[in-house]
Design an enzyme around this catalytic site. Sequence first.
Site, PDB file in Angstrom:
ATOM      1  N   SER A 119       0.815  -1.210   0.000  1.00 23.98           N
ATOM      2  CA  SER A 119       0.000   0.000   0.000  1.00 23.98           C
ATOM      3  C   SER A 119       0.853   1.267   0.000  1.00 23.98           C
ATOM      4  CB  SER A 119      -0.941  -0.018   1.193  1.00 23.98           C
ATOM      5  OG  SER A 119      -0.285  -0.482   2.330  1.00 23.98           O
ATOM      6  N   HIS A 140      -2.206  -2.978  -6.583  1.00 18.84           N
ATOM      7  CA  HIS A 140      -2.728  -2.563  -5.280  1.00 18.84           C
ATOM      8  C   HIS A 140      -4.259  -2.661  -5.252  1.00 18.84           C
ATOM      9  CE1 HIS A 140      -3.152   0.818  -2.088  1.00 18.84           C
ATOM     10  NE2 HIS A 140      -3.195  -0.369  -1.533  1.00 18.84           N
ATOM     11  N   GLU A 152      -5.046  -0.254  -8.283  1.00 18.85           N
ATOM     12  CA  GLU A 152      -4.073   0.800  -8.575  1.00 18.85           C
ATOM     13  C   GLU A 152      -2.820   0.086  -9.107  1.00 18.85           C
ATOM     14  OE1 GLU A 152      -2.641   2.937  -5.073  1.00 18.85           O
ATOM     15  OE2 GLU A 152      -2.800   4.840  -6.148  1.00 18.85           O
ATOM     16  N   ASN A 190      -3.147   6.082  -1.105  1.00 16.04           N
ATOM     17  CA  ASN A 190      -2.864   6.320   0.310  1.00 16.04           C
ATOM     18  C   ASN A 190      -2.228   7.678   0.589  1.00 16.04           C
ATOM     19  OD1 ASN A 190      -4.009   4.144   1.680  1.00 16.04           O
ATOM     20  ND2 ASN A 190      -2.457   2.798   0.799  1.00 16.04           N
TER      21      ASN A 190
HETATM   22  N1  CAA Z   1     -15.962  -9.034   1.774  1.00 16.52           N
HETATM   23  C1  CAA Z   1     -16.830  -9.292   0.773  1.00 16.52           C
HETATM   24  N2  CAA Z   1     -17.955  -8.589   0.599  1.00 16.52           N
HETATM   25  C2  CAA Z   1     -18.226  -7.614   1.469  1.00 16.52           C
HETATM   26  C3  CAA Z   1     -17.371  -7.301   2.545  1.00 16.52           C
HETATM   27  C4  CAA Z   1     -16.191  -8.078   2.682  1.00 16.52           C
HETATM   28  N3  CAA Z   1     -15.329  -7.844   3.670  1.00 16.52           N
HETATM   29  N4  CAA Z   1     -17.910  -6.259   3.234  1.00 16.52           N
HETATM   30  C5  CAA Z   1     -19.060  -5.947   2.612  1.00 16.52           C
HETATM   31  N5  CAA Z   1     -19.244  -6.740   1.549  1.00 16.52           N
HETATM   32  C6  CAA Z   1     -20.339  -6.712   0.589  1.00 16.52           C
HETATM   33  C7  CAA Z   1     -21.633  -7.050   1.257  1.00 16.52           C
HETATM   34  O1  CAA Z   1     -21.831  -8.456   1.278  1.00 16.52           O
HETATM   35  C8  CAA Z   1     -22.646  -6.334   0.379  1.00 16.52           C
HETATM   36  O2  CAA Z   1     -22.901  -7.133  -0.763  1.00 16.52           O
HETATM   37  P1  CAA Z   1     -24.331  -7.084  -1.513  1.00 16.52           P
HETATM   38  O3  CAA Z   1     -24.515  -5.678  -1.975  1.00 16.52           O
HETATM   39  O4  CAA Z   1     -24.120  -8.056  -2.574  1.00 16.52           O
HETATM   40  O5  CAA Z   1     -25.329  -7.478  -0.491  1.00 16.52           O
HETATM   41  C9  CAA Z   1     -21.900  -5.097  -0.097  1.00 16.52           C
HETATM   42  O6  CAA Z   1     -20.500  -5.375   0.094  1.00 16.52           O
HETATM   43  C10 CAA Z   1     -22.282  -3.901   0.697  1.00 16.52           C
HETATM   44  O7  CAA Z   1     -22.094  -4.208   2.071  1.00 16.52           O
HETATM   45  P2  CAA Z   1     -23.041  -3.732   3.262  1.00 16.52           P
HETATM   46  O8  CAA Z   1     -24.434  -3.572   2.743  1.00 16.52           O
HETATM   47  O9  CAA Z   1     -22.819  -4.623   4.437  1.00 16.52           O
HETATM   48  O10 CAA Z   1     -22.438  -2.372   3.739  1.00 16.52           O
HETATM   49  P3  CAA Z   1     -22.133  -1.078   2.916  1.00 16.52           P
HETATM   50  O11 CAA Z   1     -23.209  -0.775   1.928  1.00 16.52           O
HETATM   51  O12 CAA Z   1     -21.799  -0.079   3.963  1.00 16.52           O
HETATM   52  O13 CAA Z   1     -20.816  -1.407   2.120  1.00 16.52           O
HETATM   53  C11 CAA Z   1     -18.467  -1.278   2.014  1.00 16.52           C
HETATM   54  C12 CAA Z   1     -19.665  -1.863   2.739  1.00 16.52           C
HETATM   55  C13 CAA Z   1     -18.464  -1.790   0.579  1.00 16.52           C
HETATM   56  C14 CAA Z   1     -17.242  -1.782   2.745  1.00 16.52           C
HETATM   57  C15 CAA Z   1     -18.605   0.280   2.015  1.00 16.52           C
HETATM   58  O14 CAA Z   1     -18.851   0.724   3.301  1.00 16.52           O
HETATM   59  C16 CAA Z   1     -17.395   0.980   1.472  1.00 16.52           C
HETATM   60  O15 CAA Z   1     -17.230   1.116   0.267  1.00 16.52           O
HETATM   61  N6  CAA Z   1     -16.519   1.470   2.393  1.00 16.52           N
HETATM   62  C17 CAA Z   1     -15.277   2.139   2.009  1.00 16.52           C
HETATM   63  C18 CAA Z   1     -14.239   1.094   1.780  1.00 16.52           C
HETATM   64  C19 CAA Z   1     -12.950   1.703   1.346  1.00 16.52           C
HETATM   65  O16 CAA Z   1     -12.749   2.902   1.280  1.00 16.52           O
HETATM   66  N7  CAA Z   1     -12.015   0.822   1.021  1.00 16.52           N
HETATM   67  C20 CAA Z   1     -10.681   1.228   0.635  1.00 16.52           C
HETATM   68  C21 CAA Z   1      -9.816   1.203   1.835  1.00 16.52           C
HETATM   69  S1  CAA Z   1      -8.181   1.705   1.440  1.00 16.52           S
HETATM   70  C22 CAA Z   1      -7.444   0.304   0.973  1.00 16.52           C
HETATM   71  O17 CAA Z   1      -7.944  -0.783   1.045  1.00 16.52           O
HETATM   72  C23 CAA Z   1      -6.089   0.469   0.441  1.00 16.52           C
HETATM   73  C24 CAA Z   1      -4.999   0.538   1.401  1.00 16.52           C
HETATM   74  O18 CAA Z   1      -3.887   0.398   0.952  1.00 16.52           O
HETATM   75  C25 CAA Z   1      -5.147   0.814   2.817  1.00 16.52           C
END
Ligand code: CAA
Length: 283
Positions: A119, A140, A152, A190
Amino acid sequence: MNINRMMIAGAGQMGSGIAQTAAAAGLQVLLHDIEYARAVRGVESIRTMLRREVDKGRRTEEEAGQIIERITPTAVLGDAAGADLVIEAISEDIAVKTELFRRLDAICASSTVLASNTSSLSITRLAGVTKRPDRVIGMHFMNPVPVMPLVEVVRGLPTSDETTALIRELAVRLGKNPIEARDFPGFVSNRVLMPMINEAVFCLYEGVASRDAIDGIMTLGMRHPMGPLTLADLIGLDTCLSILEVLHVEFGDSKYRPCPLLRQYVRAGWLGRKTGRGFYSYE
Ligand code: CAA
Protein backbone atom coordinates in the site's frame (compact mmCIF):
# COMPACT_ATOMS: atom_id res chain seq x y z
CA MET A 1 1.74 -14.50 -22.38
CA ASN A 2 -1.49 -15.51 -20.69
CA ILE A 3 -1.93 -15.67 -16.94
CA ASN A 4 -3.73 -18.84 -15.86
CA ARG A 5 -2.00 -20.03 -12.72
CA MET A 6 -1.11 -17.70 -9.94
CA MET A 7 0.16 -17.76 -6.40
CA ILE A 8 -0.98 -15.31 -3.76
CA ALA A 9 1.68 -15.03 -1.06
CA GLY A 10 0.00 -14.10 2.24
CA ALA A 11 -3.39 -15.52 3.21
CA GLY A 12 -4.60 -12.62 5.37
CA GLN A 13 -7.54 -10.34 4.67
CA MET A 14 -6.12 -8.91 1.43
CA GLY A 15 -4.52 -12.12 0.13
CA SER A 16 -7.71 -14.12 0.69
CA GLY A 17 -9.78 -11.43 -0.99
CA ILE A 18 -7.48 -11.46 -4.04
CA ALA A 19 -7.56 -15.27 -4.15
CA GLN A 20 -11.37 -15.26 -4.02
CA THR A 21 -11.60 -12.68 -6.82
CA ALA A 22 -9.11 -14.51 -9.04
CA ALA A 23 -10.73 -17.92 -8.53
CA ALA A 24 -14.16 -16.43 -9.24
CA ALA A 25 -12.72 -15.19 -12.55
CA GLY A 26 -11.67 -18.76 -13.44
CA LEU A 27 -7.98 -18.72 -12.52
CA GLN A 28 -6.17 -21.49 -10.66
CA VAL A 29 -4.86 -20.04 -7.40
CA LEU A 30 -2.28 -21.23 -4.89
CA LEU A 31 -2.84 -19.46 -1.58
CA HIS A 32 0.45 -19.45 0.27
CA ASP A 33 1.24 -18.65 3.87
CA ILE A 34 4.23 -19.49 6.04
CA GLU A 35 2.09 -21.87 8.11
CA TYR A 36 -0.22 -24.31 6.36
CA ALA A 37 -2.92 -23.70 8.98
CA ARG A 38 -2.97 -20.00 8.07
CA ALA A 39 -3.40 -20.78 4.38
CA VAL A 40 -6.27 -23.12 5.25
CA ARG A 41 -7.83 -20.38 7.42
CA GLY A 42 -7.67 -18.09 4.39
CA VAL A 43 -9.57 -20.64 2.30
CA GLU A 44 -12.13 -21.02 5.10
CA SER A 45 -12.75 -17.27 5.17
CA ILE A 46 -13.35 -17.40 1.39
CA ARG A 47 -15.78 -20.28 1.89
CA THR A 48 -17.71 -18.16 4.41
CA MET A 49 -17.85 -15.21 1.95
CA LEU A 50 -19.07 -17.50 -0.83
CA ARG A 51 -21.71 -19.01 1.44
CA ARG A 52 -23.10 -15.52 2.01
CA GLU A 53 -23.26 -14.99 -1.75
CA VAL A 54 -25.15 -18.28 -2.15
CA ASP A 55 -27.54 -17.31 0.67
CA LYS A 56 -28.22 -14.00 -1.09
CA GLY A 57 -28.99 -15.86 -4.32
CA ARG A 58 -26.04 -14.30 -6.14
CA ARG A 59 -24.35 -17.63 -6.85
CA THR A 60 -25.38 -21.26 -7.01
CA GLU A 61 -23.93 -23.84 -4.62
CA GLU A 62 -22.25 -25.40 -7.64
CA GLU A 63 -20.48 -22.16 -8.67
CA ALA A 64 -19.30 -21.58 -5.12
CA GLY A 65 -17.95 -25.14 -5.01
CA GLN A 66 -16.08 -24.67 -8.28
CA ILE A 67 -14.49 -21.43 -7.04
CA ILE A 68 -13.26 -23.10 -3.85
CA GLU A 69 -11.87 -26.02 -5.85
CA ARG A 70 -9.68 -23.64 -7.84
CA ILE A 71 -7.92 -22.49 -4.65
CA THR A 72 -5.18 -24.67 -3.17
CA PRO A 73 -3.70 -23.75 0.19
CA THR A 74 0.05 -24.30 0.54
CA ALA A 75 2.97 -23.51 2.82
CA VAL A 76 5.56 -24.49 0.19
CA LEU A 77 6.95 -21.42 -1.54
CA GLY A 78 8.58 -23.69 -4.15
CA ASP A 79 5.07 -24.28 -5.56
CA ALA A 80 5.46 -20.83 -7.15
CA ALA A 81 7.66 -22.52 -9.77
CA GLY A 82 4.58 -23.33 -11.86
CA ALA A 83 2.92 -19.93 -11.57
CA ASP A 84 2.61 -17.31 -14.33
CA LEU A 85 2.14 -14.61 -11.70
CA VAL A 86 2.80 -14.22 -7.98
CA ILE A 87 0.98 -11.50 -6.07
CA GLU A 88 2.58 -10.75 -2.72
CA ALA A 89 0.18 -9.65 0.02
CA ILE A 90 2.26 -10.16 3.19
CA SER A 91 2.86 -7.65 6.00
CA GLU A 92 4.04 -4.12 5.19
CA ASP A 93 7.67 -4.67 6.18
CA ILE A 94 10.26 -3.82 3.55
CA ALA A 95 12.87 -6.26 4.90
CA VAL A 96 10.41 -9.18 4.85
CA LYS A 97 9.11 -8.21 1.43
CA THR A 98 12.56 -7.87 -0.18
CA GLU A 99 13.54 -11.26 1.24
CA LEU A 100 10.40 -12.83 -0.25
CA PHE A 101 11.07 -11.22 -3.66
CA ARG A 102 14.64 -12.55 -3.62
CA ARG A 103 13.38 -16.06 -2.90
CA LEU A 104 10.60 -15.90 -5.50
CA ASP A 105 13.08 -14.62 -8.08
CA ALA A 106 15.20 -17.75 -7.52
CA ILE A 107 12.20 -20.11 -7.64
CA CYS A 108 10.10 -18.78 -10.52
CA ALA A 109 10.58 -19.09 -14.28
CA SER A 110 12.14 -15.98 -15.82
CA SER A 111 8.82 -15.18 -17.54
CA THR A 112 6.86 -15.06 -14.25
CA VAL A 113 5.62 -11.64 -13.19
CA LEU A 114 6.11 -10.71 -9.53
CA ALA A 115 3.50 -8.27 -8.27
CA SER A 116 3.15 -6.60 -4.89
CA ASN A 117 -0.05 -5.51 -3.21
CA THR A 118 1.94 -3.08 -1.05
CA SER A 119 0.00 0.00 0.00
CA SER A 120 2.98 2.38 0.14
CA LEU A 121 6.39 0.72 -0.19
CA SER A 122 8.65 1.24 -3.19
CA ILE A 123 8.04 -1.10 -6.15
CA THR A 124 11.38 0.05 -7.58
CA ARG A 125 13.12 -1.18 -4.44
CA LEU A 126 11.43 -4.60 -4.66
CA ALA A 127 12.30 -4.79 -8.37
CA GLY A 128 15.90 -3.95 -7.52
CA VAL A 129 16.46 -7.15 -5.50
CA THR A 130 15.44 -9.37 -8.44
CA LYS A 131 17.03 -10.28 -11.77
CA ARG A 132 13.76 -9.42 -13.54
CA PRO A 133 13.15 -5.79 -12.56
CA ASP A 134 11.12 -5.22 -15.75
CA ARG A 135 8.69 -7.94 -14.56
CA VAL A 136 8.01 -6.48 -11.11
CA ILE A 137 4.94 -4.28 -10.61
CA GLY A 138 2.51 -2.97 -8.02
CA MET A 139 -1.00 -4.40 -8.09
CA HIS A 140 -2.73 -2.56 -5.28
CA PHE A 141 -6.17 -3.91 -4.41
CA MET A 142 -8.60 -2.15 -2.07
CA ASN A 143 -10.30 -3.62 0.97
CA PRO A 144 -12.76 -5.43 0.82
CA VAL A 145 -11.21 -6.83 -2.37
CA PRO A 146 -14.23 -8.69 -3.78
CA VAL A 147 -16.32 -5.51 -3.58
CA MET A 148 -14.01 -2.61 -4.47
CA PRO A 149 -13.69 -2.02 -8.22
CA LEU A 150 -10.17 -0.50 -8.30
CA VAL A 151 -6.71 -1.92 -8.84
CA GLU A 152 -4.07 0.80 -8.57
CA VAL A 153 -1.37 -0.35 -11.00
CA VAL A 154 2.02 0.94 -9.87
CA ARG A 155 4.92 1.02 -12.29
CA GLY A 156 8.36 0.89 -10.74
CA LEU A 157 11.10 2.74 -12.56
CA PRO A 158 12.24 -0.40 -14.45
CA THR A 159 8.76 -1.94 -15.01
CA SER A 160 8.23 -2.67 -18.72
CA ASP A 161 5.30 -1.65 -20.89
CA GLU A 162 4.61 -5.37 -21.54
CA THR A 163 4.33 -6.15 -17.82
CA THR A 164 2.06 -3.14 -17.29
CA ALA A 165 -0.19 -4.16 -20.20
CA LEU A 166 -0.38 -7.75 -18.91
CA ILE A 167 -1.38 -6.65 -15.41
CA ARG A 168 -3.92 -4.14 -16.71
CA GLU A 169 -5.49 -6.92 -18.80
CA LEU A 170 -5.57 -9.26 -15.81
CA ALA A 171 -7.23 -6.61 -13.61
CA VAL A 172 -9.99 -6.28 -16.22
CA ARG A 173 -10.38 -10.08 -16.27
CA LEU A 174 -10.84 -9.92 -12.50
CA GLY A 175 -13.67 -7.42 -13.01
CA LYS A 176 -11.63 -4.46 -11.75
CA ASN A 177 -10.72 -1.08 -13.20
CA PRO A 178 -6.94 -0.68 -13.47
CA ILE A 179 -5.71 2.88 -12.95
CA GLU A 180 -2.01 3.67 -13.16
CA ALA A 181 0.09 5.63 -10.72
CA ARG A 182 3.81 6.20 -10.57
CA ASP A 183 6.00 4.74 -7.86
CA PHE A 184 6.10 7.46 -5.21
CA PRO A 185 5.30 6.88 -1.51
CA GLY A 186 1.64 5.98 -0.98
CA PHE A 187 1.07 6.23 -4.77
CA VAL A 188 -2.20 8.18 -5.16
CA SER A 189 -4.63 6.15 -3.03
CA ASN A 190 -2.86 6.32 0.31
CA ARG A 191 -1.20 9.67 -0.25
CA VAL A 192 -4.69 11.15 -0.36
CA LEU A 193 -6.54 8.78 2.01
CA MET A 194 -4.10 8.50 4.93
CA PRO A 195 -3.77 12.22 5.69
CA MET A 196 -7.57 12.33 5.91
CA ILE A 197 -7.68 9.40 8.33
CA ASN A 198 -4.78 10.88 10.34
CA GLU A 199 -6.58 14.22 10.54
CA ALA A 200 -9.72 12.46 11.79
CA VAL A 201 -7.62 10.83 14.55
CA PHE A 202 -6.14 14.26 15.42
CA CYS A 203 -9.72 15.61 15.71
CA LEU A 204 -10.47 12.85 18.23
CA TYR A 205 -7.14 13.38 20.05
CA GLU A 206 -7.67 17.13 20.37
CA GLY A 207 -11.30 16.73 21.46
CA VAL A 208 -12.70 18.59 18.45
CA ALA A 209 -15.55 16.07 18.30
CA SER A 210 -16.48 12.59 19.48
CA ARG A 211 -15.73 9.45 17.48
CA ASP A 212 -19.34 9.16 16.31
CA ALA A 213 -19.54 12.86 15.46
CA ILE A 214 -16.37 12.73 13.33
CA ASP A 215 -17.63 9.71 11.40
CA GLY A 216 -21.16 11.15 11.17
CA ILE A 217 -19.89 14.43 9.74
CA MET A 218 -17.94 12.62 7.03
CA THR A 219 -20.69 10.13 6.11
CA LEU A 220 -23.64 12.53 6.18
CA GLY A 221 -21.75 15.62 5.07
CA MET A 222 -19.41 14.19 2.43
CA ARG A 223 -21.33 11.03 1.49
CA HIS A 224 -18.39 8.82 2.34
CA PRO A 225 -19.70 5.23 2.60
CA MET A 226 -18.07 4.91 6.02
CA GLY A 227 -16.50 7.48 8.35
CA PRO A 228 -12.68 7.75 8.51
CA LEU A 229 -12.42 6.11 11.94
CA THR A 230 -14.60 3.18 10.86
CA LEU A 231 -12.52 2.89 7.69
CA ALA A 232 -9.27 2.96 9.71
CA ASP A 233 -10.62 0.05 11.77
CA LEU A 234 -11.40 -1.84 8.55
CA ILE A 235 -7.95 -1.23 7.06
CA GLY A 236 -6.17 -1.96 10.36
CA LEU A 237 -4.63 0.74 12.57
CA ASP A 238 -1.19 -0.88 12.30
CA THR A 239 -1.40 -0.65 8.51
CA CYS A 240 -2.53 3.00 8.68
CA LEU A 241 0.38 3.80 11.01
CA SER A 242 2.96 2.07 8.86
CA ILE A 243 1.74 3.85 5.70
CA LEU A 244 1.87 7.23 7.48
CA GLU A 245 5.38 6.45 8.69
CA VAL A 246 6.49 5.71 5.13
CA LEU A 247 4.95 8.99 3.88
CA HIS A 248 6.51 10.92 6.79
CA VAL A 249 10.01 9.47 6.40
CA GLU A 250 10.16 9.38 2.60
CA PHE A 251 8.79 12.88 1.98
CA GLY A 252 10.33 14.35 5.15
CA ASP A 253 7.26 16.53 5.52
CA SER A 254 5.59 17.07 8.94
CA LYS A 255 2.18 17.10 7.33
CA TYR A 256 2.33 13.28 7.37
CA ARG A 257 3.26 13.02 11.09
CA PRO A 258 1.20 10.15 12.55
CA CYS A 259 -1.15 11.25 15.34
CA PRO A 260 0.20 10.11 18.76
CA LEU A 261 -3.22 8.64 19.54
CA LEU A 262 -2.98 6.33 16.51
CA ARG A 263 0.44 5.17 17.71
CA GLN A 264 -0.92 4.56 21.21
CA TYR A 265 -3.81 2.43 19.91
CA VAL A 266 -1.37 0.32 17.91
CA ARG A 267 0.87 -0.10 20.97
CA ALA A 268 -2.18 -1.29 22.93
CA GLY A 269 -2.85 -3.89 20.25
CA TRP A 270 -6.13 -2.15 19.35
CA LEU A 271 -5.73 -2.67 15.63
CA GLY A 272 -9.35 -2.44 14.50
CA ARG A 273 -11.73 -5.14 13.32
CA LYS A 274 -9.10 -7.83 13.11
CA THR A 275 -8.37 -7.69 16.85
CA GLY A 276 -11.96 -6.96 17.91
CA ARG A 277 -11.14 -3.44 19.06
CA GLY A 278 -9.98 -0.23 17.44
CA PHE A 279 -11.86 3.05 17.53
CA TYR A 280 -14.94 0.82 17.77
CA SER A 281 -15.51 -2.47 19.54
CA TYR A 282 -16.39 -5.58 17.49
CA GLU A 283 -16.89 -8.18 20.20
N1 CAA B 1 -15.96 -9.03 1.77
C1 CAA B 1 -16.83 -9.29 0.77
N2 CAA B 1 -17.96 -8.59 0.60
C2 CAA B 1 -18.23 -7.61 1.47
C3 CAA B 1 -17.37 -7.30 2.55
C4 CAA B 1 -16.19 -8.08 2.68
N3 CAA B 1 -15.33 -7.84 3.67
N4 CAA B 1 -17.91 -6.26 3.23
C5 CAA B 1 -19.06 -5.95 2.61
N5 CAA B 1 -19.24 -6.74 1.55
C6 CAA B 1 -20.34 -6.71 0.59
C7 CAA B 1 -21.63 -7.05 1.26
O1 CAA B 1 -21.83 -8.46 1.28
C8 CAA B 1 -22.65 -6.33 0.38
O2 CAA B 1 -22.90 -7.13 -0.76
P1 CAA B 1 -24.33 -7.08 -1.51
O3 CAA B 1 -24.51 -5.68 -1.97
O4 CAA B 1 -24.12 -8.06 -2.57
O5 CAA B 1 -25.33 -7.48 -0.49
C9 CAA B 1 -21.90 -5.10 -0.10
O6 CAA B 1 -20.50 -5.37 0.09
C10 CAA B 1 -22.28 -3.90 0.70
O7 CAA B 1 -22.09 -4.21 2.07
P2 CAA B 1 -23.04 -3.73 3.26
O8 CAA B 1 -24.43 -3.57 2.74
O9 CAA B 1 -22.82 -4.62 4.44
O10 CAA B 1 -22.44 -2.37 3.74
P3 CAA B 1 -22.13 -1.08 2.92
O11 CAA B 1 -23.21 -0.78 1.93
O12 CAA B 1 -21.80 -0.08 3.96
O13 CAA B 1 -20.82 -1.41 2.12
C11 CAA B 1 -18.47 -1.28 2.01
C12 CAA B 1 -19.67 -1.86 2.74
C13 CAA B 1 -18.46 -1.79 0.58
C14 CAA B 1 -17.24 -1.78 2.74
C15 CAA B 1 -18.61 0.28 2.02
O14 CAA B 1 -18.85 0.72 3.30
C16 CAA B 1 -17.40 0.98 1.47
O15 CAA B 1 -17.23 1.12 0.27
N6 CAA B 1 -16.52 1.47 2.39
C17 CAA B 1 -15.28 2.14 2.01
C18 CAA B 1 -14.24 1.09 1.78
C19 CAA B 1 -12.95 1.70 1.35
O16 CAA B 1 -12.75 2.90 1.28
N7 CAA B 1 -12.01 0.82 1.02
C20 CAA B 1 -10.68 1.23 0.63
C21 CAA B 1 -9.82 1.20 1.83
S1 CAA B 1 -8.18 1.71 1.44
C22 CAA B 1 -7.44 0.30 0.97
O17 CAA B 1 -7.94 -0.78 1.05
C23 CAA B 1 -6.09 0.47 0.44
C24 CAA B 1 -5.00 0.54 1.40
O18 CAA B 1 -3.89 0.40 0.95
C25 CAA B 1 -5.15 0.81 2.82
